[in-house]
Design an enzyme around this catalytic site. Structure first.
Site, PDB file in Angstrom:
ATOM      1  N   ARG A   1     -18.210 -91.064 -53.552  1.00  0.00           N
ATOM      2  CA  ARG A   1     -19.577 -90.060 -53.181  1.00  0.00           C
ATOM      3  C   ARG A   1     -20.790 -91.171 -53.016  1.00  0.00           C
ATOM      4  NH1 ARG A   1     -18.884 -84.711 -53.938  1.00  0.00           N
ATOM      5  NH2 ARG A   1     -17.301 -83.957 -55.579  1.00  0.00           N
TER       6      ARG A   1
ATOM      7  N   ASP B   1     -16.874 -86.621 -50.963  1.00  0.00           N
ATOM      8  CA  ASP B   1     -15.581 -87.496 -51.978  1.00  0.00           C
ATOM      9  C   ASP B   1     -14.417 -87.229 -51.439  1.00  0.00           C
ATOM     10  OD1 ASP B   1     -15.389 -84.340 -52.503  1.00  0.00           O
ATOM     11  OD2 ASP B   1     -14.212 -85.053 -54.507  1.00  0.00           O
TER      12      ASP B   1
ATOM     13  N   GLU C   1     -26.599 -78.404 -47.084  1.00  0.00           N
ATOM     14  CA  GLU C   1     -25.024 -78.569 -47.246  1.00  0.00           C
ATOM     15  C   GLU C   1     -24.741 -79.747 -47.055  1.00  0.00           C
ATOM     16  OE1 GLU C   1     -21.373 -76.202 -46.765  1.00  0.00           O
ATOM     17  OE2 GLU C   1     -22.680 -74.660 -45.675  1.00  0.00           O
ATOM     18  N   ASP C   2     -23.857 -80.571 -47.400  1.00  0.00           N
ATOM     19  CA  ASP C   2     -23.063 -82.039 -46.722  1.00  0.00           C
ATOM     20  C   ASP C   2     -22.584 -81.682 -45.244  1.00  0.00           C
ATOM     21  OD1 ASP C   2     -21.047 -80.334 -47.875  1.00  0.00           O
ATOM     22  OD2 ASP C   2     -20.329 -82.028 -49.138  1.00  0.00           O
TER      23      ASP C   2
ATOM     24  N   ASP D   1     -17.867 -77.196 -42.383  1.00  0.00           N
ATOM     25  CA  ASP D   1     -16.176 -77.334 -41.847  1.00  0.00           C
ATOM     26  C   ASP D   1     -15.775 -76.147 -41.186  1.00  0.00           C
ATOM     27  OD1 ASP D   1     -13.996 -78.333 -41.541  1.00  0.00           O
ATOM     28  OD2 ASP D   1     -13.393 -78.497 -43.644  1.00  0.00           O
TER      29      ASP D   1
ATOM     30  N   GLY E   1     -21.486 -82.080 -52.990  1.00  0.00           N
ATOM     31  CA  GLY E   1     -21.322 -82.733 -51.904  1.00  0.00           C
ATOM     32  C   GLY E   1     -22.871 -83.338 -51.274  1.00  0.00           C
TER      33      GLY E   1
HETATM   34  P1  5GP Z   1     -16.460 -75.288 -45.173  1.00  0.00           P
HETATM   35  O1  5GP Z   1     -15.159 -75.297 -44.823  1.00  0.00           O
HETATM   36  O2  5GP Z   1     -16.588 -73.907 -46.427  1.00  0.00           O
HETATM   37  O3  5GP Z   1     -17.465 -75.146 -44.286  1.00  0.00           O
HETATM   38  O4  5GP Z   1     -16.976 -76.571 -46.393  1.00  0.00           O
HETATM   39  C1  5GP Z   1     -16.590 -76.574 -47.656  1.00  0.00           C
HETATM   40  C2  5GP Z   1     -16.850 -77.848 -48.256  1.00  0.00           C
HETATM   41  O5  5GP Z   1     -15.746 -78.689 -47.983  1.00  0.00           O
HETATM   42  C3  5GP Z   1     -18.018 -78.634 -47.802  1.00  0.00           C
HETATM   43  O6  5GP Z   1     -19.385 -78.581 -48.512  1.00  0.00           O
HETATM   44  C4  5GP Z   1     -17.403 -80.052 -48.335  1.00  0.00           C
HETATM   45  O7  5GP Z   1     -17.882 -80.231 -49.646  1.00  0.00           O
HETATM   46  C5  5GP Z   1     -16.155 -80.093 -48.044  1.00  0.00           C
HETATM   47  N1  5GP Z   1     -15.512 -80.639 -46.754  1.00  0.00           N
HETATM   48  C6  5GP Z   1     -15.267 -80.074 -45.722  1.00  0.00           C
HETATM   49  N2  5GP Z   1     -14.842 -81.256 -44.897  1.00  0.00           N
HETATM   50  C7  5GP Z   1     -14.829 -82.360 -45.636  1.00  0.00           C
HETATM   51  C8  5GP Z   1     -14.658 -83.641 -45.372  1.00  0.00           C
HETATM   52  O8  5GP Z   1     -14.345 -84.167 -44.177  1.00  0.00           O
HETATM   53  N3  5GP Z   1     -14.795 -84.344 -46.356  1.00  0.00           N
HETATM   54  C9  5GP Z   1     -15.106 -84.041 -47.685  1.00  0.00           C
HETATM   55  N4  5GP Z   1     -15.260 -85.177 -48.538  1.00  0.00           N
HETATM   56  N5  5GP Z   1     -15.372 -82.751 -47.770  1.00  0.00           N
HETATM   57  C10 5GP Z   1     -15.278 -82.051 -46.817  1.00  0.00           C
END
Ligand code: 5GP
Length: 177
Positions: free
Chosen positions: A167, A161, A101-102, A105, A46
């Site tokens: 993407r 994505d 990081e993208d 979340d 991402g």
């Molecule tokens: P975490 O929940 O571990 O902080 O996030 C893990 C990953 O979930 C992120 O790096 C991202 O790739 C994916 N992610 C979380 N929220 C979103 C969203 O709204 N859209 C997309 N496409 N990916 C997300």
């Protein structure tokens, strides 16, 4: 495949807003680290577009590596598990490390990456994220550099994505089925 133009109408963060934010972030990072050795580790997949723009906005020499982790399937919710698909290779002991990081979340990826890279004894470890959810506790998970805070919406574009698609959008859009 659905037409990518369909998603242009639901722009959450425009290409211009992203560009300006990434430039400011790059300047801040350059000022904060000075001439100290710096390794930037992008978290795939991402972050790949954000990473490419961010490193070009940091006017200094730096090492670049990538780690690929998996925490989401093809659905729109977190699996709760983070595992390494591809580890980074560059030795980071005594180098400052910035993870890119993208989106932060749930923060599970943040926690995992922090723990994993801390074991390699970097001089310091910080995170830059394009997006942070408003629900993230920034006291508990200090994201040193972040571009935008967003709500609960599932977003695509600029590296992010939905089931492997979108993407390549130059902006961040809200994804609606
Ligand atoms: P975490 O929940 O571990 O902080 O996030 C893990 C990953 O979930 C992120 O790096 C991202 O790739 C994916 N992610 C979380 N929220 C979103 C969203 O709204 N859209 C997309 N496409 N990916 C997300």
């Amino acid at each position: 495949m659905q037409d990518r133009n369909e998603y242009k109408q639901r722009v959450l963060i425009s290409e211009k807003q992203i560009r300006e934010s990434v430039q400011v972030m790059g300047q801040r990072i350059a000022a904060d680290y000075g001439e100290e050795p710096l390794t930037i580790i992008g978290c795939l997949k991402g972050s790949f577009i954000f990473m490419a723009d961010l490193v070009r906005a940091i006017p200094r020499s730096l090492h670049i590596d990538f780690i690929e982790v998996s925490s989401y399937g093809n659905d729109l919710s977190s699996s709760g598990n983070v595992r390494i698909v591809k580890d980074f290779k560059h030795p980071v002991q005594d180098s400052h490390v910035l993870i890119v990081e993208d989106i932060v979340d749930t923060g599970l990826t943040f926690d995992f990456l922090f723990e994993h890279i801390q074991l390699k004894k970097p001089a310091s470890l910080e995170i830059a994220a394009l997006l942070v959810r408003s629900t993230v506790d920034l006291q508990k998970r200090p994201v040193k550099y972040h571009g935008f805070t967003i709500g609960e919406e599932f977003v695509v574009g600029y590296g992010l994505d939905a089931a492997g698609l979108y993407r390549n959008l130059d902006h961040v859009a809200v994804f609606e089925q």
